[in-house]
Design a protein around this motif. Structure first.
Motif, mmCIF file in Angstrom:
data_model
loop_
_atom_site.group_PDB
_atom_site.id
_atom_site.type_symbol
_atom_site.label_atom_id
_atom_site.label_comp_id
_atom_site.label_asym_id
_atom_site.label_seq_id
_atom_site.Cartn_x
_atom_site.Cartn_y
_atom_site.Cartn_z
ATOM 1 N N SER A 45 0.764 -1.629 9.588
ATOM 2 C CA SER A 45 2.164 -1.784 9.193
ATOM 3 C C SER A 45 2.389 -3.016 8.326
ATOM 4 O O SER A 45 3.338 -3.064 7.552
ATOM 5 C CB SER A 45 3.059 -1.826 10.429
ATOM 6 N N SER A 68 0.813 -1.212 0.000
ATOM 7 C CA SER A 68 0.000 0.000 0.000
ATOM 8 C C SER A 68 0.846 1.260 0.000
ATOM 9 O O SER A 68 1.941 1.285 0.556
ATOM 10 C CB SER A 68 -0.901 0.034 1.236
ATOM 11 N N GLU A 69 0.297 2.303 -0.592
ATOM 12 C CA GLU A 69 0.942 3.612 -0.590
ATOM 13 C C GLU A 69 0.899 4.222 0.808
ATOM 14 O O GLU A 69 1.898 4.657 1.336
ATOM 15 C CB GLU A 69 0.248 4.529 -1.602
ATOM 16 N N HIS A 70 -0.262 4.255 1.417
ATOM 17 C CA HIS A 70 -0.429 4.782 2.768
ATOM 18 C C HIS A 70 -1.067 3.691 3.614
ATOM 19 O O HIS A 70 -2.284 3.675 3.810
ATOM 20 C CB HIS A 70 -1.321 6.030 2.761
ATOM 21 N N PRO A 71 -0.254 2.749 4.092
ATOM 22 C CA PRO A 71 -0.829 1.606 4.811
ATOM 23 C C PRO A 71 -1.547 2.025 6.096
ATOM 24 O O PRO A 71 -1.051 2.854 6.847
ATOM 25 C CB PRO A 71 0.376 0.722 5.120
ATOM 26 N N SER A 111 2.900 -2.353 4.470
ATOM 27 C CA SER A 111 3.932 -1.406 4.051
ATOM 28 C C SER A 111 5.008 -2.056 3.187
ATOM 29 O O SER A 111 5.099 -3.280 3.094
ATOM 30 C CB SER A 111 4.598 -0.800 5.282
ATOM 31 N N GLU A 112 5.841 -1.213 2.583
ATOM 32 C CA GLU A 112 6.973 -1.712 1.802
ATOM 33 C C GLU A 112 7.910 -2.530 2.685
ATOM 34 O O GLU A 112 8.371 -3.598 2.287
ATOM 35 C CB GLU A 112 7.724 -0.538 1.183
ATOM 36 N N LYS A 113 8.179 -2.057 3.893
ATOM 37 C CA LYS A 113 9.064 -2.783 4.809
ATOM 38 C C LYS A 113 8.495 -4.164 5.128
ATOM 39 O O LYS A 113 9.206 -5.157 5.124
ATOM 40 C CB LYS A 113 9.270 -2.001 6.102
ATOM 41 N N SER A 114 7.208 -4.231 5.388
ATOM 42 C CA SER A 114 6.571 -5.511 5.677
ATOM 43 C C SER A 114 6.637 -6.441 4.463
ATOM 44 O O SER A 114 6.840 -7.645 4.599
ATOM 45 C CB SER A 114 5.121 -5.297 6.101
#
Length: 127
Positions: free
Chosen positions: A47, A41-44, A50-53
């Motif tokens: 968490s 997602s862009e604005h998760p 997210s990109e990190k997840s």
């Protein structure tokens, strides 16, 4: 118009060549299966979206060598990290996105050179 989700480029050069050989008049024979599309997602709101997840999940999948999807995790990890020592955010390239908006806002995308394909999902009246 609102950007909602990024589609991550998990394809190797060989994957792309194979996909390109299965085209008729520059159009794919069938759409990409949802099981082969990965992203975040862009604005998760949580968490885990997210990109990190996304990166953590790919790396965690490598811990289950006997798992059903280990081969897919391994393929994605290797394609994303490329020549880097490990997978990081800077390795991730985006090849698509999901956006939301009014019909008028979305129509503005029609003549943009960067748009290669579009699919209209679901439309609803404001509640």
């Amino acid at each position: 118009m609102t950007l909602k989700w990024y589609w991550v480029d998990t394809y190797s050069e060989e994957d792309i060549e194979l996909l390109n050989t299965h085209k008729i008049k520059n159009k794919p024979i069938s759409p990409e299966l949802a099981t082969g599309i990965y992203g975040f997602s862009e604005h998760p709101t949580d968490s885990f979206m997210s990109e990190k997840s996304f990166i953590d999940d790919v790396q965690m999948g490598l811990n289950y060598e006997d798992g059903k999807y280990f081969g897919e995790f391994n393929r994605i990890y290797n394609n994303l990290k490329g020549d880097s020592a490990k997978l990081a955010g800077e390795n991730i390239e985006i090849i698509g996105a999901v956006v939301t908006g009014t019909p008028k806002e979305l129509a503005e995308l029609n003549d943009m050179d960067m748009i290669r394909a579009t699919v209209l999902g679901v439309t609803v009246k404001p509640y």
